[in-house]
Design a protein around this motif. Structure first.
Motif, PDB file in Angstrom:
ATOM      1  N   TRP A   1      35.037   0.061 -15.326  1.00 13.68           N
ATOM      2  CA  TRP A   1      36.051  -0.203 -16.350  1.00 13.68           C
ATOM      3  C   TRP A   1      36.682   1.067 -16.882  1.00 13.68           C
ATOM      4  CZ3 TRP A   1      38.362  -4.502 -16.169  1.00 13.68           C
ATOM      5  CH2 TRP A   1      37.695  -5.643 -15.752  1.00 13.68           C
ATOM      6  N   MET A   2      35.964   2.164 -16.917  1.00 14.10           N
ATOM      7  CA  MET A   2      36.582   3.428 -17.326  1.00 14.10           C
ATOM      8  C   MET A   2      37.564   3.917 -16.261  1.00 14.10           C
ATOM      9  SD  MET A   2      35.910   4.024 -20.234  1.00 14.10           S
ATOM     10  CE  MET A   2      35.096   4.878 -21.485  1.00 14.10           C
TER      11      MET A   2
ATOM     12  N   TRP B   1      34.097   9.420 -15.754  1.00 13.33           N
ATOM     13  CA  TRP B   1      33.923   8.283 -14.852  1.00 13.33           C
ATOM     14  C   TRP B   1      35.084   8.190 -13.872  1.00 13.33           C
ATOM     15  CZ3 TRP B   1      29.205   6.663 -15.067  1.00 13.33           C
ATOM     16  CH2 TRP B   1      28.504   6.747 -16.263  1.00 13.33           C
TER      17      TRP B   1
ATOM     18  N   ARG C   1      29.130  -1.095 -14.776  1.00 13.30           N
ATOM     19  CA  ARG C   1      30.311  -1.649 -15.457  1.00 13.30           C
ATOM     20  C   ARG C   1      31.103  -0.534 -16.125  1.00 13.30           C
ATOM     21  NH1 ARG C   1      28.304  -6.826 -18.821  1.00 13.30           N
ATOM     22  NH2 ARG C   1      26.465  -5.543 -19.019  1.00 13.30           N
ATOM     23  N   THR C   2      30.401   0.409 -16.730  1.00  9.87           N
ATOM     24  CA  THR C   2      31.084   1.510 -17.405  1.00  9.87           C
ATOM     25  C   THR C   2      31.930   2.307 -16.424  1.00  9.87           C
ATOM     26  OG1 THR C   2      29.263   1.665 -18.977  1.00  9.87           O
ATOM     27  CG2 THR C   2      30.751   3.538 -18.851  1.00  9.87           C
ATOM     28  N   GLU C   3      31.349   2.646 -15.284  1.00  3.71           N
ATOM     29  CA  GLU C   3      32.091   3.416 -14.287  1.00  3.71           C
ATOM     30  C   GLU C   3      33.334   2.663 -13.834  1.00  3.71           C
ATOM     31  OE1 GLU C   3      31.542   5.309  -9.798  1.00  3.71           O
ATOM     32  OE2 GLU C   3      29.808   4.507 -10.853  1.00  3.71           O
TER      33      GLU C   3
END
Length: 113
Positions: A24-25, A3, A20-22
């Motif tokens: 926050w990572m 990410w 969100r994953t992209e």
């Protein structure tokens, strides 16, 4: 790590959406690298040059992924100007970054990886 690299490759992409994953990572790895550089800087006794250079290099990718994250939650990229308000702006943008993705919106379709 994928990410983080994906966000770096799309550093000029201020349109579209970021999950969100992209976001926050990217944020997590950015903090890890910054702290590691700061630690190395102190341990090696290097002039405080690495962390400001890293911060400068990451400014545009961080801004791009934040704007795409705002787009994913249905907000305009202009909301990033709340950063100019001390303390309150950071809290507002953090809440927006935590919001779930909207379905299809004017910034694109709701995609899944």
């Amino acid at each position: 790590m994928q990410w983080y690299i994906k966000a770096l490759k799309n550093y000029r992409g201020f349109t579209g959406r970021a999950t969100r994953t992209e976001y926050w990572m990217f944020f997590l790895f950015n903090i890890i690298f910054f702290i590691t550089l700061a630690f190395l800087q102190e341990m090696l006794g290097i002039i405080h040059l690495l962390t400001p250079l890293y911060s400068l290099a990451m400014f545009l990718p961080a801004l791009a992924v934040l704007l795409r994250r705002l787009h994913d939650s249905g907000k305009s990229g202009w909301w990033v100007l709340f950063c100019l308000i001390p303390m309150v702006g950071f809290v507002i943008l953090t809440v927006f970054a935590c919001l779930p993705s909207e379905g299809n919106n004017k910034y694109g379709s709701n995609f899944k990886y």
